[in-house]
Design an enzyme around this catalytic site. Structure first.
Site, PDB file in Angstrom:
ATOM      1  N   ASP A 264       4.727  -3.764   5.165  1.00  0.00           N
ATOM      2  CA  ASP A 264       4.933  -4.043   6.577  1.00  0.00           C
ATOM      3  C   ASP A 264       4.542  -2.762   7.321  1.00  0.00           C
ATOM      4  OD1 ASP A 264       5.544  -5.125   8.998  1.00  0.00           O
ATOM      5  OD2 ASP A 264       7.559  -5.794   8.465  1.00  0.00           O
TER       6      ASP A 264
HETATM    7  C1  BGC Z   1       6.579  -7.007  11.603  1.00  0.00           C
HETATM    8  C2  BGC Z   1       5.639  -7.884  10.803  1.00  0.00           C
HETATM    9  C3  BGC Z   1       4.294  -7.957  11.484  1.00  0.00           C
HETATM   10  C4  BGC Z   1       3.754  -6.560  11.632  1.00  0.00           C
HETATM   11  C5  BGC Z   1       2.379  -6.497  12.272  1.00  0.00           C
HETATM   12  C6  BGC Z   1       5.964  -5.669  11.952  1.00  0.00           C
HETATM   13  O1  BGC Z   1       6.716  -5.011  12.906  1.00  0.00           O
HETATM   14  O2  BGC Z   1       7.769  -6.811  10.898  1.00  0.00           O
HETATM   15  O3  BGC Z   1       6.201  -9.160  10.655  1.00  0.00           O
HETATM   16  O4  BGC Z   1       3.438  -8.792  10.768  1.00  0.00           O
HETATM   17  O5  BGC Z   1       4.648  -5.808  12.448  1.00  0.00           O
HETATM   18  O6  BGC Z   1       2.425  -6.803  13.607  1.00  0.00           O
END
Ligand code: BGC
Length: 752
Positions: A264
């Protein structure tokens, strides 16, 4: 090519991805190139001001993978998210807009209990991913609704891993049928947003296997997502992105995951540990370059590990439309997708109350619409789960479009309020400022003056939330203003023998037990995408018969939630650890086993017609490898409709304690006309009988008598039948991994 030499060894030939072997392409890379490719190049899109050149392929993308043109390696584009593609709608330098469809949130989709429908939604979403030039949708998100306050629950499907897994699988199949990828997230146990980048979830191995990993296991085995996204949190002491047992032993060795794992965004802290664990790609990238290069040069990390991860990244890249030079149109069929979104919205709405057949409307022409959300429908949540859609129809507009009259003086009051609140907004919070603003209090006179000129009152209650923060108990409860509004509208309308309907335009579970007696009907619309308002008017008017059911329980009070005393974690104001003391007793597994009453139980939802269940037949009385369960569902009412049929299993409780019942199957009928029947067939395999025995680290089906319970909800069991498992079966032995790093004694019946 010189005879006897591989292309990589031939100094004149520079291997090209897609034409030469992946191993030759890797062999031709410098150490710098290797390290660059192991992480995204999206960081400069996020940092303000950027530390290097901004590199954007699609404005609004979440990240990019690195390109090495000399080796034929293209960048690929990763975009959010679970309710539809998230990119900028008005990119700089574009002559046209690039809107995407806001589909119902995952919770609303799960409430359809219709995997075919979810697959179709996935097809439409994936088509936007393809036609707008992206390669991967960062979805589905299948974490468990452990506690109603988790700020991201709207992005997730259910409190039950079978639903989460089946819905997630359907979504992956649908999206990937377009030749683009998905990223199954957030692996694993990301059930708390408070301190999400550091919190340590302490979970017993049994609860992990049965509840928190089970959905992921189902999706990986059934649908092979192209990628999996590790989560932010620690799990039993280690960051998930640094955990070999999770990302390699379980995900790859046990479940046979074939794709690529990405972190993530900024998840984890130790790039070397992430590489070793099998977190192949670090997103959004860049800042770990130095660390990995030093580790590589000093042999702190084995280059072979990096090559293994690079192989997975390159194998992924080769599948993408961008690598294949797909000529995207920037013109997906948004009209068709809006219809897909609306159909899903209609099917995911749950009728919670309908006293004296208040719904569908009969002889209703004029409607008094109360509540700010009646004039500003909440299509979805905030954060990466948000979608930049063109327009979300509002409830007032949708009524008018369907030939109803909406009381104008009241509409003016709310529109003025919304305008005033909107004027206080900043550029950043413009879209959501009204959602998060307190409800407008009305005087009794303002309410009473509506009664004479209208046939019915509709009160809409709205809630919004998003990643990064959890909701508060005060957000779970209705505010005094909201309760007073419902109460006073009810008093005024009941005094004139007129009815009141409450609509819940919410992303997560709220309190209902202290106000639900007031109105005559309650429709749970969820946040149902761009035309959720149109969908709910179709239900109120009777154009569509509601068929949604709850994929989670609505507790009587927040304090009844089994994790309420430990959520978000300890210490409460700045939690380091979250001990999942309730163990496997999440949601209905807890309420049913510990006999705690709920406001609306798991699997609950009303219809405008009635269904009769009959003729349950098991393929045999003794279980051997597999069993089929057949039954008949008949529409016994006066209007056509669909029914969700739920199969629960009550297992013997001799060697190891088990929840009193667990969902092991569900099915949805087609549209049944009055009098029409449909036969439903379920198949149970040995794994559906098994629970996780920690002492032997195995899934074990315990011998004895099993009861199959066929229900219209978890409490409304219509048919039962029993079978016998003659001998205890060790269904699958798995690795003894992921020990809790602190003692955790799960809730059990004797500990109660
Ligand atoms: C989130 C993810 C997301 C990623 C990219 C993160 O803050 O937890 O679910 O896909 O950002 O935007």
């Amino acid at each position: 090519m010189i005879f006897g030499l591989t292309s990589a060894q031939n100094s004149n030939h520079i291997p090209q991805l897609g034409k030469d072997k992946v191993e030759d392409v890797i062999a031709a890379m410098t150490q710098e190139e290797k390290v660059y490719l192991l992480m995204g190049l999206g960081e400069n899109n996020w940092l303000n001001p950027p530390t290097g050149p901004k590199t954007v392929i699609i404005a609004g993308e979440a990240g990019l993978t690195w390109a090495i043109p000399r080796l034929g390696i293209t960048s690929t584009v990763l975009t959010d998210g679970p309710a539809g593609l998230r990119i900028e709608s008005h990119p700089e330098g574009f002559e046209f807009t690039r809107y995407c469809t806001a589909f119902p949130t995952a919770t609303a989709l799960a409430s359809t209990w219709n995997t075919g429908l979810v697959e179709n939604v996935g097809k439409a979403m994936g088509n936007e991913v393809l036609e707008y030039g992206s390669d991967v949708l960062l979805a589905p998100a299948i974490n468990i609704h452990r506690n109603p306050l988790c700020g991201r629950n709207f992005e997730y499907y259910s409190e039950d891993p079978l639903i989460a897994g089946k819905m997630g699988s359907a979504m992956v199949r649908g999206v990937q049928s377009n030749g683009v990828g998905t990223s199954l997230k957030h692996f694993a146990a990301n059930n708390i947003e408070t301190n999400r980048n550091s919190i340590n979830a302490v979970i017993s191995q049994r609860a992990l296997r049965e509840i928190y990993l089970r959905g992921f296991e189902l999706v990986v085995k059934e649908s092979q997502p192209w990628t999996v996204m590790s989560s932010y949190n620690r799990l039993n002491g280690f960051y998930t992105s640094e955990n070999y047992d999770l990302l390699s032993t379980i995900l790859r060795d046990e479940w046979k995951f074939e794709g690529m794992v990405m972190s993530d965004w900024w998840g984890g802290t130790d790039a070397v540990a992430q590489m070793n664990a099998g977190n192949d790609l670090l997103m959004p990238g860049c800042h770990q370059r130095e660390e990995l290069l030093i580790a590589l040069k000093n042999k702190i990390i084995d280059e072979k590990i990096l090559d293994r991860n690079l192989t997975r990244i390159l194998t992924f890249i080769m599948k993408t439309p961008r690598f294949k030079s797909f000529a995207y149109s920037n013109k997906p069929d948004l009209n068709t997708h809006l219809q897909v979104s609306k159909n899903a919205a209609t099917e995911g709405m749950v009728l919670l109350k309908n006293d004296k057949n208040t719904l569908p409307f009969k002889n209703i022409k004029k409607i008094a619409l109360f509540g700010k959300t009646s004039y500003r429908y909440i299509a979805g949540g905030t954060g990466s789960g948000e979608v930049n859609y063109q327009y979300a129809t509002t409830i007032n507009e949708s009524f008018e479009k369907n030939g109803y009259k909406v009381a104008k003086p009241l509409e003016e009051i709310y529109k003025l309020f919304i305008d005033t609140v909107t004027k206080t907004a900043t550029k950043e919070n413009m879209k959501f400022v009204v959602d998060f603003h307190a409800e407008l209090p009305l005087s009794k006179d303002q309410i009473i003056s509506q009664v004479k000129n209208t046939d019915i009152a509709v009160v809409t209650i709205g809630r919004n939330a998003g990643e990064g923060t959890d909701r508060k108990v005060s957000d779970f409860s209705l505010t005094d203003t909201e309760k007073q509004l419902i109460r006073e509208v009810t008093e005024a309308y009941h005094a004139a023998n007129k009815k009141v309907v409450v609509i819940l335009n919410i992303g997560g579970v709220i309190a209902t037990s202290d106000w639900r007696d007031d109105p005559d009907a309650i429709l749970l619309s969820w946040q149902a995408g761009q035309d959720g308002a149109g969908a709910l008017v179709d239900i109120l008017s009777g154009k569509v018969n509601p068929s949604g059911k709850l994929p989670m329980s609505f507790p009587m009070t927040y304090s009844d939630v089994p994790s309420s005393k430990t959520f978000p974690g300890e210490p409460v104001d700045n939690p380091l650890n979250a001990v999942y003391q309730e163990g496997i007793y999440v949601g209905y597994r807890y309420y049913d086993t510990f006999k705690v009453p709920t406001a609306y139980e798991f699997g609950y939802g009303l219809s405008y017609t009635g269904f009769e269940y009959s003729n349950i037949q098991l393929s045999s009385n003794d279980f051997q490898n597999e069993m089929t369960v057949k039954l008949t569902v008949k529409n016994t009412g006066k209007v056509k409709g669909k029914e969700t049929v739920e199969l629960y299993l009550h297992a013997p409780n001799i060697e190891i304690e088990k929840p009193v019942q667990e969902l092991k199957g569900f099915a949805k009928t087609g549209i049944l006309r009055p009098g029409e029947s449909q036969e439903i067939t379920f198949t149970l395999d040995t794994r559906s009988l098994a629970s996780f025995w920690t002492n032997v680290s195995s899934w074990v089906a315990e011998k004895g008598a099993y009861e199959v319970r066929i229900g219209a909800s978890s409490k409304d069991i219509r048919l039962t039948a029993t079978f016998n498992l003659p001998e205890t079966v060790i269904v699958e032995k798995v690795h003894q991994v992921l020990y809790p790093n602190r003692p955790v004694i799960d809730l059990n019946l004797s500990k109660k």
